[in-house]
Motif scaffolding. Structure first.
Motif, PDB file in Angstrom:
ATOM      1  N   LEU A 167      -6.591   6.978  -5.738  1.00  0.00           N
ATOM      2  CA  LEU A 167      -6.519   5.767  -4.917  1.00  0.00           C
ATOM      3  C   LEU A 167      -7.752   5.592  -4.032  1.00  0.00           C
ATOM      4  CD1 LEU A 167      -2.792   6.168  -3.809  1.00  0.00           C
ATOM      5  CD2 LEU A 167      -3.675   4.394  -5.338  1.00  0.00           C
ATOM      6  N   GLU A 227       0.829  -1.203   0.000  1.00  0.00           N
ATOM      7  CA  GLU A 227       0.000   0.000   0.000  1.00  0.00           C
ATOM      8  C   GLU A 227       0.865   1.255   0.000  1.00  0.00           C
ATOM      9  OE1 GLU A 227      -3.263   0.191  -0.471  1.00  0.00           O
ATOM     10  OE2 GLU A 227      -3.081  -1.970  -0.792  1.00  0.00           O
ATOM     11  N   GLU A 274       1.800   6.365  -7.202  1.00  0.00           N
ATOM     12  CA  GLU A 274       0.723   7.229  -7.713  1.00  0.00           C
ATOM     13  C   GLU A 274       1.066   8.704  -7.523  1.00  0.00           C
ATOM     14  OE1 GLU A 274      -3.027   7.196  -9.734  1.00  0.00           O
ATOM     15  OE2 GLU A 274      -1.340   5.825  -9.438  1.00  0.00           O
ATOM     16  N   ARG A 305       2.270   1.545  -3.469  1.00  0.00           N
ATOM     17  CA  ARG A 305       1.244   1.971  -4.417  1.00  0.00           C
ATOM     18  C   ARG A 305       0.993   3.478  -4.290  1.00  0.00           C
ATOM     19  NH1 ARG A 305      -1.909  -1.735  -3.226  1.00  0.00           N
ATOM     20  NH2 ARG A 305      -1.279  -3.170  -4.906  1.00  0.00           N
ATOM     21  N   GLY A 306       0.937   3.963  -3.055  1.00  0.00           N
ATOM     22  CA  GLY A 306       0.758   5.390  -2.844  1.00  0.00           C
ATOM     23  C   GLY A 306       1.933   6.198  -3.376  1.00  0.00           C
TER      24      GLY A 306
END
Length: 324
Positions: A25, A4, A11, A7-8
């Motif tokens: 998200l 996570e 992005e 992924r953050g």
């Protein structure tokens, strides 16, 4: 460090903005900011230069970004494979292809695949081959159909490439009132005298034909420039002019006719590519098999298309490292 957080991070790096990244998200901005701060503490380095209205990567962030993209792509592949073992009832395939292939080979392959595996989500990225290789590099697509003439992929990863077929570039005209006499082939000098509709300059095919005319010392008679492929075919169908297109584009186009282009004969190679360092999920492997079978069938239907599958090796891996 967890997925996570990565992924953050990816992005925010992609959008250059915390608010837009949190919206993408579906995550509250404070939560995203805490994820990034925690990740920076765990790594012992700042990942972003934070300035009003602009977020940029630090040297540490630039070093982390390709690794994070690869880790997320591999994690997604594992997740999908575990969920697909029960007979491909679900899953996802992200396929990339140039627009010139989407109206022929890709349309047939997707139709066949969806008929057999209706529960698998399909995503199609229509882009030029150069951009598609970049999308493969960052894990944005799982597999891609690319053309050989579109230049070498970027460095830093391994690309597995299976040549599927070669196809000639042909001259297409309206079937109802063709400006080209009934003949099996015409030369470039004859083509230069005909009203020619030219593709948009973003197409590699436009660069290829322009280069051929320059090399022969000829000036084409352009009556329309800047068309996209779908529009180009409709203009040709209505008798505005002729165009140079890949042979495969003419499959299932009864309102159009084509003649082979010689002196010189121009070809392009279509290959199926994927990252060699990412194990394909079950659904992706199934789509690859469908594309290979469809390519073989397409080549059987047109003498201007030649299958390369007997010569292809599934393990045809090209190393593309920065030191090469």
């Amino acid at each position: 460090m967890n997925l996570e957080q990565l992924r953050g991070f990816v992005e925010v790096a992609r959008l250059g903005h915390f608010t837009r990244a949190s919206e993408s998200l579906h995550l509250a901005q404070p939560s995203l900011s805490r994820q990034i701060s925690t990740l920076e503490r765990e790594l012992g380095a700042e990942l972003f230069h934070r300035a009003r209205g602009h977020i940029g990567l630090t040297a540490a962030g630039e070093a982390l970004l390709p690794r994070a993209q690869r880790m997320l792509a591999e994690a997604e592949s594992i997740r999908e494979e575990m969920g697909e073992l029960a007979g491909l009832r679900r899953g996802r395939v992200r396929l990339g292809a140039p627009p010139t292939l989407c109206i022929s080979l890709v349309a047939e392959a997707i139709s066949a695949f969806h008929a057999d595996h209706p529960g698998v989500d399909l995503h199609l990225d229509e882009s030029g081959s150069r951009l598609l290789v970049e999308q493969l590099a960052v894990g944005a697509v799982d597999i891609a159909l690319i053309t050989e003439s579109d230049g070498p992929p970027p460095s830093g990863f391994s690309l597995a490439r299976m040549p599927l077929l070669t196809e000639e570039l042909v001259v297409v005209s309206a079937a109802s009132a063709p400006p080209v006499a009934v003949t099996p082939a015409i030369g470039l000098e004859h083509l230069a005298t005909l009203p020619l509709i030219a593709l948009d300059e973003t197409y590699e095919l436009r660069a290829t034909t322009d280069a051929a005319f320059r090399s022969a010392g000829l000036t084409p008679n352009h009556v329309l420039e800047g068309a996209e492929m779908d529009a180009l075919l409709r203009f040709v169908e209505r008798g505005v002019g002729v165009a140079v297109v890949p042979a495969m584009v003419l499959l299932d186009q009864p309102a159009l006719r084509s003649v082979r282009l010689t002196h010189p004969m121009m070809r392009r190679t279509v290959s199926l590519a994927h990252r060699a360092d990412v194990t394909p999920a079950v659904a992706v492997a199934a789509m690859r098999r469908v594309i290979v079978a469809t390519a073989a069938e397409v080549a059987r239907r047109d003498p201007a298309i030649t299958s390369l599958l007997e010569e292809a090796r599934p393990a045809n891996v090209t190393r593309l490292d920065s030191e090469e």
